[in-house]
Write an enzyme that holds these catalytic residues in place. Sequence first.
Site, PDB file in Angstrom:
ATOM      1  N   ARG A 217       0.860  -1.192   0.000  1.00 41.50           N
ATOM      2  CA  ARG A 217       0.000   0.000   0.000  1.00 41.50           C
ATOM      3  C   ARG A 217       0.892   1.237   0.000  1.00 41.50           C
ATOM      4  O   ARG A 217       1.895   1.285   0.715  1.00 41.50           O
ATOM      5  CB  ARG A 217      -0.894   0.017   1.232  1.00 41.50           C
TER       6      ARG A 217
ATOM      7  N   ILE B 188       2.110   4.821   1.039  1.00 42.85           N
ATOM      8  CA  ILE B 188       1.978   5.528   2.321  1.00 42.85           C
ATOM      9  C   ILE B 188       1.360   6.918   2.157  1.00 42.85           C
ATOM     10  O   ILE B 188       0.966   7.531   3.141  1.00 42.85           O
ATOM     11  CB  ILE B 188       3.321   5.630   3.072  1.00 42.85           C
TER      12      ILE B 188
ATOM     13  N   ASN C 180       5.875   6.104 -13.620  1.00 46.39           N
ATOM     14  CA  ASN C 180       6.559   7.381 -13.815  1.00 46.39           C
ATOM     15  C   ASN C 180       7.995   7.083 -14.246  1.00 46.39           C
ATOM     16  O   ASN C 180       8.657   6.247 -13.647  1.00 46.39           O
ATOM     17  CB  ASN C 180       6.568   8.202 -12.524  1.00 46.39           C
TER      18      ASN C 180
ATOM     19  N   HIS D  35       8.611   0.795 -10.574  1.00 46.78           N
ATOM     20  CA  HIS D  35       7.427   0.435  -9.804  1.00 46.78           C
ATOM     21  C   HIS D  35       6.189   0.971 -10.503  1.00 46.78           C
ATOM     22  O   HIS D  35       6.224   2.013 -11.152  1.00 46.78           O
ATOM     23  CB  HIS D  35       7.505   0.947  -8.364  1.00 46.78           C
TER      24      HIS D  35
END
Length: 118
Positions: free
Chosen positions: A30, A32, A87, A100
Amino acid sequence: MSEASVFERIVAGEIPASKVFENDRVLAIRDIAPKAPVHLLVFPKVGTYPNVAALAAGDAGLLAELVSVAQHLADEHCGGEFRLIFNTGETAGQTVFHVHAHVLGDPEHTGALTEGTL
C-alpha cells in the site's frame, strides 16, 4: 556500490510496509501517501531496473508479471477497474529510481479517478 532503494530496503525487511502481495520476484504494498481510494505499488524485488523502459528492454517477462500482478490486485481490491501508472524520470514525477507501478482504483465509484482528477 549505490545506496539501496527504499523498495530494496522493504524487500530486505529494513523498512516496514503494508504488503498486499508477494511472490519470488514481485512485491506489492500500500502506498503511504495514497492519491486514490486504492493506491498500491507493485515492483520487482531486484533493483536492477530504474524505470519501466529499462525493465521492458532487460526483462519483458518480469514486466508482464508486474502487469499481471497489478490486474490480480485490481480484481481483488477494486472490481478489476484501475489506472496503472509508471513514472519515468524526475520531471515525470519519479522519485524512487527502482521501477514500480502505481495501481490506482476507486471501488466505491466516488469519482476519484475520473478524467482530469490526477
